[in-house]
Design an enzyme around this catalytic site. Sequence first.
Site, PDB file in Angstrom:
ATOM      1  N   ASN A   1       0.858  -1.190   0.000  1.00 45.66           N
ATOM      2  CA  ASN A   1       0.000   0.000   0.000  1.00 45.66           C
ATOM      3  C   ASN A   1       0.895   1.240   0.000  1.00 45.66           C
ATOM      4  OD1 ASN A   1      -1.936   1.935   0.359  1.00 45.66           O
ATOM      5  ND2 ASN A   1      -2.457   1.360   2.464  1.00 45.66           N
TER       6      ASN A   1
ATOM      7  N   LYS B   1       0.006   4.270  -0.192  1.00 45.42           N
ATOM      8  CA  LYS B   1      -0.660   5.431   0.426  1.00 45.42           C
ATOM      9  C   LYS B   1      -0.410   6.685  -0.410  1.00 45.42           C
ATOM     10  CE  LYS B   1      -0.126   3.145   4.811  1.00 45.42           C
ATOM     11  NZ  LYS B   1      -0.247   3.205   6.246  1.00 45.42           N
TER      12      LYS B   1
ATOM     13  N   HIS C   1      -9.992   1.195   4.331  1.00 47.09           N
ATOM     14  CA  HIS C   1      -8.726   1.265   5.068  1.00 47.09           C
ATOM     15  C   HIS C   1      -8.927   2.147   6.303  1.00 47.09           C
ATOM     16  CE1 HIS C   1      -4.582   2.154   6.104  1.00 47.09           C
ATOM     17  NE2 HIS C   1      -4.243   1.103   5.383  1.00 47.09           N
TER      18      HIS C   1
ATOM     19  N   GLU D   1      -6.575  -5.458   9.838  1.00 48.66           N
ATOM     20  CA  GLU D   1      -5.563  -4.463  10.171  1.00 48.66           C
ATOM     21  C   GLU D   1      -5.949  -3.766  11.474  1.00 48.66           C
ATOM     22  OE1 GLU D   1      -3.173  -3.211   6.583  1.00 48.66           O
ATOM     23  OE2 GLU D   1      -4.925  -1.910   6.591  1.00 48.66           O
TER      24      GLU D   1
HETATM   25  C1  PEP Z   1      -1.335  -0.299   5.738  1.00 49.52           C
HETATM   26  O1  PEP Z   1      -1.088   0.687   5.080  1.00 49.52           O
HETATM   27  O2  PEP Z   1      -2.383  -0.902   5.526  1.00 49.52           O
HETATM   28  C2  PEP Z   1      -0.373  -0.751   6.745  1.00 49.52           C
HETATM   29  C3  PEP Z   1      -0.555  -1.904   7.323  1.00 49.52           C
HETATM   30  O3  PEP Z   1       0.685   0.070   7.014  1.00 49.52           O
HETATM   31  P1  PEP Z   1       2.022  -0.333   7.834  1.00 49.52           P
HETATM   32  O4  PEP Z   1       2.557  -1.563   7.180  1.00 49.52           O
HETATM   33  O5  PEP Z   1       2.907   0.854   7.666  1.00 49.52           O
HETATM   34  O6  PEP Z   1       1.623  -0.584   9.245  1.00 49.52           O
END
Ligand code: PEP
Length: 265
Positions: free
Chosen positions: A6, A8, A98, A174
């Site tokens: 991801n 972002k 998300h 998550e």
């Molecule tokens: C995410 O963007 O969904 C994520 C899990 O970020 P990170 O790996 O930085 O925790």
Amino acid sequence: MYLVANWKMNMSRSLIDGYLEVLSSEAMFGMLEEKGLSVAIAASHIYLDYVNREVHRRNIPVRVLAQDVSTRLSGAFTGEVGVPNLLDIGVKGSLLGHSERRRFFRETDEDVVTKTNLCLNGGVVPVICFGESQSDRETGATFETLQTQIEPVCQEIVRAREEGIYTPFYLAYEPVWAIGSGVNAGLEDIQEVIAFVCKGFSWPDPPICLYGGSVGLDNIRELASLKVLSGFLVGSAWLDPHVLLHSAKLLPKMERSTHEGVRFK
Ligand code: PEP
């Protein structure tokens, strides 16, 4: 096993070129094939078309996903990007719900259900994110929150199947407190949540579950030992393609399961 990076609101055209250069190495091709790995990149809307074209031009075996879609299909909704827009540029998958969308942009469970509906109907594979907050954990409200997030999504998928729509879907657990924090959930906690998600709802087909939240080189192998997980959704660590490549190297060779037959489209 599925590996989703991801990006972002990061990257630039030149960083993307460098990233794809690494992914197009022979080492990468060979390893993905040998280990049965399927890689996807969730890029911001502005770069989706570019990344998708470059991935095809360079023949890189990577799927391109959006990070979000609109709750609307088209019309006077300034700044929004709908499922038909994604399809128009050949992008056939998207993250949905998300925690950063839920937290910073007030996306609701209802929005996630609407987006799931639009994606399934349009043939855009949703990767539906869910997870409890720190305060849910502390107050013992974890499973209540997960239930509120997941139940209507499950009902939407059942409805789609009843209407003859078979777009695959993925779930990504998550925990909000684990994202970008450097702290990841314990193996037992993850196992307990995934068992709850898989067995607590009437899924029309077995969900493919990913985990996300501070996954990195130091913990991916241990996390991959959890048979309940089919892959990872990773933010910070996989902004560096070498770390993605190295992470893939650390993963065991996967037995081909029925899940592996479903590729990111
Ligand atoms: C995410 O963007 O969904 C994520 C899990 O970020 P990170 O790996 O930085 O925790």
